[in-house]
Design an enzyme around this catalytic site. Structure first.
Site, PDB file in Angstrom:
ATOM      1  N   LYS A   1       2.943   6.972   4.933  1.00 15.15           N
ATOM      2  CA  LYS A   1       2.191   5.724   4.862  1.00 15.15           C
ATOM      3  C   LYS A   1       1.773   5.224   6.247  1.00 15.15           C
ATOM      4  O   LYS A   1       1.343   4.080   6.393  1.00 15.15           O
ATOM      5  CB  LYS A   1       3.022   4.655   4.152  1.00 15.15           C
TER       6      LYS A   1
ATOM      7  N   PRO B   1       0.827  -1.207   0.000  1.00 18.10           N
ATOM      8  CA  PRO B   1       0.000   0.000   0.000  1.00 18.10           C
ATOM      9  C   PRO B   1       0.862   1.260   0.000  1.00 18.10           C
ATOM     10  O   PRO B   1       1.788   1.389   0.800  1.00 18.10           O
ATOM     11  CB  PRO B   1      -0.794  -0.128   1.309  1.00 18.10           C
ATOM     12  N   GLU B   2       0.576   2.165  -0.926  1.00 16.99           N
ATOM     13  CA  GLU B   2       1.288   3.434  -0.990  1.00 16.99           C
ATOM     14  C   GLU B   2       0.364   4.524  -0.446  1.00 16.99           C
ATOM     15  O   GLU B   2      -0.691   4.228   0.104  1.00 16.99           O
ATOM     16  CB  GLU B   2       1.736   3.700  -2.426  1.00 16.99           C
TER      17      GLU B   2
ATOM     18  N   ARG C   1      23.286  15.411  -7.005  1.00 12.97           N
ATOM     19  CA  ARG C   1      23.014  14.001  -6.708  1.00 12.97           C
ATOM     20  C   ARG C   1      22.999  13.174  -7.990  1.00 12.97           C
ATOM     21  O   ARG C   1      22.353  13.529  -8.972  1.00 12.97           O
ATOM     22  CB  ARG C   1      21.685  13.856  -5.969  1.00 12.97           C
TER      23      ARG C   1
ATOM     24  N   HIS D   1      -5.114 -14.829   9.222  1.00 14.99           N
ATOM     25  CA  HIS D   1      -4.216 -13.673   9.177  1.00 14.99           C
ATOM     26  C   HIS D   1      -4.816 -12.409   9.795  1.00 14.99           C
ATOM     27  O   HIS D   1      -4.294 -11.319   9.594  1.00 14.99           O
ATOM     28  CB  HIS D   1      -3.805 -13.407   7.731  1.00 14.99           C
TER      29      HIS D   1
ATOM     30  N   ARG E   1      13.782  -3.005  -8.004  1.00 19.40           N
ATOM     31  CA  ARG E   1      12.356  -2.805  -8.242  1.00 19.40           C
ATOM     32  C   ARG E   1      12.110  -2.575  -9.727  1.00 19.40           C
ATOM     33  O   ARG E   1      12.927  -1.962 -10.412  1.00 19.40           O
ATOM     34  CB  ARG E   1      11.832  -1.600  -7.451  1.00 19.40           C
TER      35      ARG E   1
ATOM     36  N   ARG F   1       1.502 -11.355   5.345  1.00 22.60           N
ATOM     37  CA  ARG F   1       2.967 -11.445   5.390  1.00 22.60           C
ATOM     38  C   ARG F   1       3.566 -10.847   6.661  1.00 22.60           C
ATOM     39  O   ARG F   1       4.758 -10.990   6.900  1.00 22.60           O
ATOM     40  CB  ARG F   1       3.567 -10.774   4.146  1.00 22.60           C
TER      41      ARG F   1
END
Length: 276
Positions: free
Chosen positions: A58, A2-3, A157, A94, A266, A112
């Protein structure tokens, strides 16, 4: 995982059911998620009224008079509101924690177990001073977030602009999905060094981040595997993705096949034509 949109959708879904209501009982079935659940959490919260539910990045912040309990959904966590009158719904494998109110149960489920439930007492100071929150970047919908901010903090950067977005040190809540989508809307290739992106392009990116996140929240977030909102319904922003999870499919704008690469372990998706 979830973002920000999924967490904000969750916050909006649960707040009407828990704000102003007294916690009658807390059932903790699992002693630890990512970190141990405070052993006295049930005793600490029992009988207290939830004042409000806020979000920082988050993290969900539930305020009571004695402090805040903090919830992070991790990779697969969800919070659902369930009616327990006349019969409480049975807990599944769960389902790790229930916060029980007069008519409803707030149930935390996490297959998880990478999420977290933590306690921050009021005597420890403001919750935003908690070690997990103190160093977070600005909120994407706050006036402090701008292209000028990103431009200033990325000078020199060499890290990619996508990785700079994901780090959370400049702006919070922009995870893998929404970083790819925002960079597409801004026309910026994700492999571009953050320090080489111009102020003008960062202004485009700041606007793209806000537009992308707002659209995702409006559509209930993204459901690729586990996420559901507080009412158990899936989000459907994934139907509107421009690039994410569309490798080999034609770009919705120009028709060029979407390309997939790996950055920092990713998957990244972009259009080789629209993003430069």
């Amino acid at each position: 995982m979830p973002e920000l949109p999924e967490v904000e959708v969750t916050r909006r879904g649960i707040e009407p059911y828990v704000s102003g209501r007294k916690v009658e009982r807390v059932d903790v079935r699992t002693p630890a998620l990512r970190w141990p659940i405070p052993a006295d959490l049930a005793k600490t919260l029992r009988g207290h009224v939830v004042r409000k539910v806020e979000r920082r990045g988050k993290y969900l912040l539930f305020e009571i008079d004695a402090g805040w309990f903090i919830v992070h959904l991790g990779m697969t966590g969800t919070l659902r509101v369930l009616r327990h009158v006349p019969h409480p719904p049975a807990a599944a494998k769960h389902d790790h924690i229930d916060w029980i109110f007069d008519e409803f149960i707030l149930r935390y489920r996490d297959p998880r177990r990478f999420g977290a439930v933590l306690w921050h007492p009021r005597e420890a100071g403001d919750v935003l001073e908690h070690p997990l929150l103190a160093s977070l970047g600005v909120e994407p919908f706050s006036p402090a977030f701008s292209g000028a901010l990103m431009h200033r903090l990325t000078r020199g950067r060499k890290v990619s602009v996508k990785q700079a977005l994901l780090a959370g040190e400049i702006v919070v809540g922009v995870g893998n999905i929404y970083a790819s989508e925002s960079l597409f809307r801004a026309g910026i290739r994700p492999t571009t060094a953050a320090g080489r992106v111009s102020l003008v392009r960062y202004e485009l990116l700041a606007d793209a981040v806000r537009v992308t996140l707002a659209a995702a929240i409006e559509k209930g977030g993204s459901t690729l595997r586990d996420f559901v909102g507080s009412n158990g319904e899936s989000g459907y922003f994934q139907l509107d993705y421009f690039v994410y999870d569309r490798a080999g499919l034609p770009c919705r704008v120009c028709g060029t096949p979407i390309k997939q690469i790996v950055q920092g372990q990713r998957s990244t998706y972009f259009c080789p034509t629209c993003q430069r």
